[in-house]
Design a protein around this motif. Structure first.
Motif, PDB file in Angstrom:
ATOM      1  N   THR A  46       0.835  -1.195   0.000  1.00  0.00           N
ATOM      2  CA  THR A  46       0.000   0.000   0.000  1.00  0.00           C
ATOM      3  C   THR A  46       0.875   1.251   0.000  1.00  0.00           C
ATOM      4  O   THR A  46       2.026   1.219   0.434  1.00  0.00           O
ATOM      5  CB  THR A  46      -0.954   0.047   1.204  1.00  0.00           C
ATOM      6  N   VAL A  47       0.271   2.330  -0.484  1.00  0.00           N
ATOM      7  CA  VAL A  47       0.909   3.646  -0.471  1.00  0.00           C
ATOM      8  C   VAL A  47      -0.096   4.607   0.133  1.00  0.00           C
ATOM      9  O   VAL A  47      -1.232   4.701  -0.338  1.00  0.00           O
ATOM     10  CB  VAL A  47       1.278   4.111  -1.902  1.00  0.00           C
ATOM     11  N   ASP A  48       0.312   5.301   1.192  1.00  0.00           N
ATOM     12  CA  ASP A  48      -0.527   6.340   1.784  1.00  0.00           C
ATOM     13  C   ASP A  48      -0.343   7.600   0.942  1.00  0.00           C
ATOM     14  O   ASP A  48       0.743   8.180   0.907  1.00  0.00           O
ATOM     15  CB  ASP A  48      -0.116   6.586   3.230  1.00  0.00           C
ATOM     16  N   LEU A  49      -1.389   7.991   0.236  1.00  0.00           N
ATOM     17  CA  LEU A  49      -1.283   9.125  -0.678  1.00  0.00           C
ATOM     18  C   LEU A  49      -1.054  10.448   0.038  1.00  0.00           C
ATOM     19  O   LEU A  49      -0.711  11.447  -0.604  1.00  0.00           O
ATOM     20  CB  LEU A  49      -2.522   9.203  -1.564  1.00  0.00           C
ATOM     21  N   ASN A  56       4.830  12.712  -5.358  1.00  0.00           N
ATOM     22  CA  ASN A  56       4.812  12.800  -6.829  1.00  0.00           C
ATOM     23  C   ASN A  56       3.507  12.317  -7.440  1.00  0.00           C
ATOM     24  O   ASN A  56       3.269  12.531  -8.627  1.00  0.00           O
ATOM     25  CB  ASN A  56       5.974  12.002  -7.424  1.00  0.00           C
ATOM     26  N   LEU A  57       2.665  11.662  -6.652  1.00  0.00           N
ATOM     27  CA  LEU A  57       1.378  11.178  -7.159  1.00  0.00           C
ATOM     28  C   LEU A  57       0.261  12.208  -7.014  1.00  0.00           C
ATOM     29  O   LEU A  57      -0.883  11.936  -7.353  1.00  0.00           O
ATOM     30  CB  LEU A  57       0.989   9.874  -6.452  1.00  0.00           C
ATOM     31  N   GLU A  58       0.585  13.385  -6.506  1.00  0.00           N
ATOM     32  CA  GLU A  58      -0.426  14.440  -6.358  1.00  0.00           C
ATOM     33  C   GLU A  58      -0.891  14.960  -7.710  1.00  0.00           C
ATOM     34  O   GLU A  58      -2.052  15.315  -7.885  1.00  0.00           O
ATOM     35  CB  GLU A  58       0.119  15.595  -5.512  1.00  0.00           C
ATOM     36  N   GLY A  62       2.490  12.075 -12.615  1.00  0.00           N
ATOM     37  CA  GLY A  62       3.526  11.800 -11.631  1.00  0.00           C
ATOM     38  C   GLY A  62       3.640  10.323 -11.334  1.00  0.00           C
ATOM     39  O   GLY A  62       2.683   9.561 -11.496  1.00  0.00           O
ATOM     40  N   PHE A  63       4.816   9.906 -10.888  1.00  0.00           N
ATOM     41  CA  PHE A  63       4.999   8.500 -10.533  1.00  0.00           C
ATOM     42  C   PHE A  63       6.001   8.365  -9.401  1.00  0.00           C
ATOM     43  O   PHE A  63       6.781   9.267  -9.127  1.00  0.00           O
ATOM     44  CB  PHE A  63       5.453   7.673 -11.743  1.00  0.00           C
ATOM     45  N   ILE A  64       5.933   7.206  -8.736  1.00  0.00           N
ATOM     46  CA  ILE A  64       6.922   6.834  -7.728  1.00  0.00           C
ATOM     47  C   ILE A  64       7.404   5.421  -8.032  1.00  0.00           C
ATOM     48  O   ILE A  64       6.743   4.670  -8.758  1.00  0.00           O
ATOM     49  CB  ILE A  64       6.360   6.912  -6.286  1.00  0.00           C
ATOM     50  N   VAL A  71       4.497   3.170  -9.800  1.00  0.00           N
ATOM     51  CA  VAL A  71       3.115   3.529  -9.466  1.00  0.00           C
ATOM     52  C   VAL A  71       2.871   4.912 -10.051  1.00  0.00           C
ATOM     53  O   VAL A  71       3.604   5.855  -9.759  1.00  0.00           O
ATOM     54  CB  VAL A  71       2.885   3.529  -7.941  1.00  0.00           C
ATOM     55  N   VAL A  72       1.819   5.013 -10.880  1.00  0.00           N
ATOM     56  CA  VAL A  72       1.580   6.213 -11.672  1.00  0.00           C
ATOM     57  C   VAL A  72       0.192   6.774 -11.402  1.00  0.00           C
ATOM     58  O   VAL A  72      -0.768   6.027 -11.238  1.00  0.00           O
ATOM     59  CB  VAL A  72       1.655   5.852 -13.182  1.00  0.00           C
ATOM     60  N   LYS A  73       0.105   8.106 -11.382  1.00  0.00           N
ATOM     61  CA  LYS A  73      -1.181   8.767 -11.527  1.00  0.00           C
ATOM     62  C   LYS A  73      -1.169   9.272 -12.966  1.00  0.00           C
ATOM     63  O   LYS A  73      -0.480  10.237 -13.293  1.00  0.00           O
ATOM     64  CB  LYS A  73      -1.350   9.918 -10.536  1.00  0.00           C
ATOM     65  N   ASN A  74      -1.891   8.560 -13.847  1.00  0.00           N
ATOM     66  CA  ASN A  74      -1.778   8.859 -15.277  1.00  0.00           C
ATOM     67  C   ASN A  74      -2.378  10.221 -15.617  1.00  0.00           C
ATOM     68  O   ASN A  74      -2.878  10.936 -14.738  1.00  0.00           O
ATOM     69  CB  ASN A  74      -2.344   7.720 -16.135  1.00  0.00           C
TER      70      ASN A  74
END
Length: 147
Positions: A46-49, A56-58, A62-64, A71-74
């Motif tokens: 899991t990743v706590d956003l 970087n997922l904001e 962005g990706f981590i 893990v990407v926020k496309n």
């Protein structure tokens, strides 16, 4: 020692002197900064956003990198996760780039994949294999990535 023998020995010695450093220096240093690794198995994390890790997922695009997973926020704001290990030769250099609507890209040999993991190009002398894509599930601010 005769002149002919001397020149032969000098030639072999000179060739050795030139070749030996190259053998040591040319073997591994091919300009690739990545590591050869086995693709990850048993992915479930899991990743706590709201954490610094996920900063970087904001933003869309962005990706981590975590546990050999990208893990990407496309660009549409959806979460997608793919293996960081390229299916071409197992280098750990897969990243997300904002090209053609967002693709996974390995800069070692130029492999490109869409967000479903399908290859977008063929690397010469190789078979195009898909990139492993993982499931994502958002529960509040906790993003789960799993197989």
């Amino acid at each position: 020692m005769e002149r002919k023998q001397f020149l032969k020995s000098l030639g072999a010695g000179a060739a050795f002197a030139i070749t030996f450093p190259c053998l040591g220096g040319c073997g591994k240093d091919d300009g690739i900064d990545g590591n050869l690794v086995d693709p990850p198995t048993g992915i479930d994390f899991t990743v706590d956003l709201n954490s610094a890790e996920a900063a970087n997922l904001e933003n869309n695009g962005g990706f981590i990198l975590k546990n050999l997973v990208v893990v990407v926020k496309n660009l549409e704001g959806e979460f997608v996760a793919a293996t960081q290990v390229c299916s071409h030769q197992n280098y750990d250099q897969v990243r997300f780039v904002n090209q053609n609507g967002g693709i996974f890209f390995c800069d070692v040999h130029g492999s490109r994949f869409d967000q479903t993991g399908a290859p977008l190009n063929t690397i010469p002398n190789s078979v195009a294999k898909p990139l492993k894509i993982y499931n994502t599930e958002l529960n509040g601010s906790i993003l789960r990535v799993f197989e």
